[in-house]
Design an enzyme around this catalytic site. Structure first.
Site, PDB file in Angstrom:
ATOM      1  N   LYS A 228      -1.022   6.148  -1.397  1.00  0.00           N
ATOM      2  CA  LYS A 228      -0.734   6.294   0.031  1.00  0.00           C
ATOM      3  C   LYS A 228       0.505   7.173   0.200  1.00  0.00           C
ATOM      4  O   LYS A 228       1.491   6.990  -0.528  1.00  0.00           O
ATOM      5  CB  LYS A 228      -0.506   4.904   0.644  1.00  0.00           C
TER       6      LYS A 228
ATOM      7  N   SER B 262      -2.978   0.956   8.921  1.00  0.00           N
ATOM      8  CA  SER B 262      -2.560   2.311   8.667  1.00  0.00           C
ATOM      9  C   SER B 262      -3.070   2.908   7.351  1.00  0.00           C
ATOM     10  O   SER B 262      -3.069   4.127   7.209  1.00  0.00           O
ATOM     11  CB  SER B 262      -1.036   2.378   8.671  1.00  0.00           C
TER      12      SER B 262
ATOM     13  N   SER C   9      -2.016  -3.619   7.678  1.00  0.00           N
ATOM     14  CA  SER C   9      -2.395  -2.254   7.282  1.00  0.00           C
ATOM     15  C   SER C   9      -3.113  -2.125   5.947  1.00  0.00           C
ATOM     16  O   SER C   9      -3.587  -1.041   5.611  1.00  0.00           O
ATOM     17  CB  SER C   9      -1.168  -1.348   7.268  1.00  0.00           C
TER      18      SER C   9
END
Lengths: 496, 95
Positions: free
Chosen positions: A81, A162, A186
């Protein structure tokens, strides 16, 4: 080779590389090819790093040939990420203000993964500064879910957020696993939206050092992968004490993979009555009932519990998280790193304001303003202190519940994936998507999402297991019991 | 409690966010929507409840008072938008 190596998960790749079934380079090449082929349609990566994946793989193959011991993730290429600082590779938090920022240091979690023999396929797209539930706030464009509804309409769906690049990449077989971070859902919500597994460990298990900060009292890293075992393997590599993070837990990392056990006899599973909200989606309600039946079948006793302050979790979160964000994001000033906007004749203060206006997206600006407001003189007690008191009560609700159960079962999200653009006009409707995920975040508890089945539109639904502090094992075991009974084999049909 | 344009402008100034008149105007109803929604926290009885300070009990560690890093000036400046003579460079400040 007839076998498609990208069909394999973390455990199968690790074992296959170790026993010589295939080479790490073959694996890296297969995933690199999938990443490249999907980039235009899915936009899961902000930057692909095929050379990094190959370099790590070559090292693993050489070590194996030389008879050296291999790491626990040797030969496994993963997605990172783009919230984790990676030395020499642009790290943006999906923002314009950090576009081009190339760290000279490596985050603790990513370093641990490389030390375990993993390689990096690239930096995954996300909501800007991890603020969002649909991956629509990224400066680098939306991530498109590989899943489509079975209505033939081909509407582009949200991969969740997210960690939307992570969820899309794992479900589309662009990576066997990826890192995520979870501040208010998330990891879990995107995992649920894309039919994969993801676990947020106890707050403090994974070091926050080198992770771009959103809300420091909530932020926690965790893995996203195709099944529970793969999550356990990843988490073991990611977790561990780090003196560089003052809230890091100084505890040994348990052998989560070795201790996986889906027999739940003697365990009590709590079903929180407050999570059965009015007007609950029928398919979500049914998958919850299925989960209850599966855990009962695994030997667990089902008990009804009450978490009375559940409905206040989301509003408390939307005071606490923006307050911490407004403070954390004060560091972006156009001086030390990142974007600088310097209008003609501007002084220092004008430069700050112009830089931040140009560098932050609309949702980030909105949360900074809310956070600044609730922390401002005259409003601090009414908003921030009140929210922190409510947070104490929410944590107390869970503490009371542990007197009568070992883990809690609930849906991960109130619906399956929604279409891109469906909720962007109304920030509140977007926030409400995290209603089931946020309470465990506020209480710092380990929680995971596992796939439970498909809804009537053919889209995945996730079930959430919440555990006691430090009891990731109990969460993983209940997740495994569900996984073994759900028989979830659905995957998105390739259209990209 | 609700905010007006002047309040949003003051908050934006505190947050060092330059917003146009149109952006300020648009932000007023959005912030008011969110603030009205979080207002419900006021109905929770919190008498005798301490605000949360640490979500998982942990002790704050002390370390030996020794230098643990340094000597990496070029790394520190590597991502600066403007660096001169080994320093961060900013526009002239005249108070």
């Amino acid at each position: 080779m007839s076998q498609d190596l990208t069909d394999l998960g973390v455990a199968a790749i690790r074992d296959g590389v170790a026993n010589g079934g295939f080479s790490a380079v073959e694996v890296a090449e297969a995933f690199n090819a999938n990443v490249a082929a999907a980039q235009h349609a899915l936009n899961a990566f902000i930057v692909a790093t095929p050379e990094r994946a190959l370099e790590a793989a070559r090292r693993v193959d050489a070590d194996r040939a030389a008879g050296k011991p291999l790491g626990r993730l040797a030969g496994v290429p993963i997605g990172m990420k783009d919230l984790f600082a990676t030395a020499g590779v642009q790290t943006t938090a999906a923002s314009h203000i950090l576009e081009g920022f190339t760290p000279t240091y490596e985050s603790t979690v990513s370093q641990k993964l490389w030390d375990a023999g993993a390689g990096m396929l690239g930096k995954l797209n996300l909501d800007q500064f991890a603020m969002g539930s649909s991956n629509e706030t990224s400066y680098f464009g939306n991530v498109v879910s590989p899943w489509r509804r079975k209505d033939g309409g081909n509407a582009a769906l949200a991969p969740g957020g997210s960690s939307g690049g992570s969820s899309a990449a794992v479900s589309a077989r662009l990576a066997p696993a990826a890192t995520g971070t979870d501040t208010g859902g998330s990891i879990r919500q995107p995992a649920a939206f894309t039919g994969i597994s993801g676990i947020k460990p106890t707050y403090g298990r994974c070091s926050r050092w080198g992770i771009v900060a959103f809300a420091s009292s909530l932020d926690q890293a965790g893995p996203m992968a195709r099944d529970v075992r793969d999550c356990a393997i990843m988490l073991e590599a990611m977790a561990g004490f780090d003196p560089k993070d003052s809230t890091s837990l100084d505890l040994p990392v348990p052998a989560w993979e070795a201790d996986l056990n889906s027999g739940l006899r003697g365990n009590k599973v709590g079903i929180p009555r407050e999570y059965r909200i009015d007007g609950m989606d029928a398919d979500v309600g049914k998958s919850w009932d299925d989960g209850i039946a599966w855990l009962k079948d695994a030997g667990a006793e089902i008990v009804e519990i009450s978490l009375p302050h559940t409905r206040y979790a989301l509003p408390a979160y939307y005071i606490i998280a923006p307050a911490e964000a407004s403070s954390n994001l004060a560091r972006y000033d156009g001086v030390r790193y990142g974007l600088r906007e310097l209008p003609d004749g501007a002084g220092l203060q004008d430069m700050y304001a112009a830089t931040r206006a140009a560098g932050f997206g609309a949702e980030v600006r909105r949360r900074i303003l809310i956070g600044t407001y609730v922390l401002s003189a005259g409003f601090y007690d009414a908003y921030y202190t009140q929210a922190q008191k409510v947070r104490t009560l929410i944590a107390r609700d869970f503490k009371n519940a542990w007197a009568s159960c070992d883990v809690i079962l609930a849906p991960t999200a109130p619906s399956a994936a929604f279409a891109l653009g469906e909720k962007t006009a109304d920030p509140l409707s977007m926030y409400l998507n995290d209603v089931f995920a946020v309470p465990a975040s506020l209480a710092g508890l380990p929680a995971m999402s596992v796939p439970a089945g498909l809804n009537r539109e053919g889209l995945p639904l996730g079930l959430q297991i919440i555990g006691r502090p430090f009891d990731e094992q109990g969460v993983l075991n209940a997740g495994l019991a569900i996984e073994q009974r759900a028989g979830f084999t659905a995957r998105p049909e390739r259209w990209w | 409690m609700s905010v007006d344009t002047a309040t949003v402008a003051r908050i934006a100034a505190l947050a060092r966010l330059q917003l146009s008149e149109a952006e300020l105007e648009a932000m007023v109803p959005e912030l008011n929507g969110i603030l009205a929604w979080v207002e419900q926290l006021g109905e929770v009885d919190v008498s005798g409840v301490e605000p949360m300070t640490a979500v998982i009990e942990n002790h704050l560690r002390l370390r030996d008072d020794v230098v643990t890093d340094g000597g990496i000036r070029d790394q520190v400046l590597a991502n600066a938008p403007a660096a001169e003579h080994g320093f961060f460079a900013v526009p002239k400040v005249i108070e």
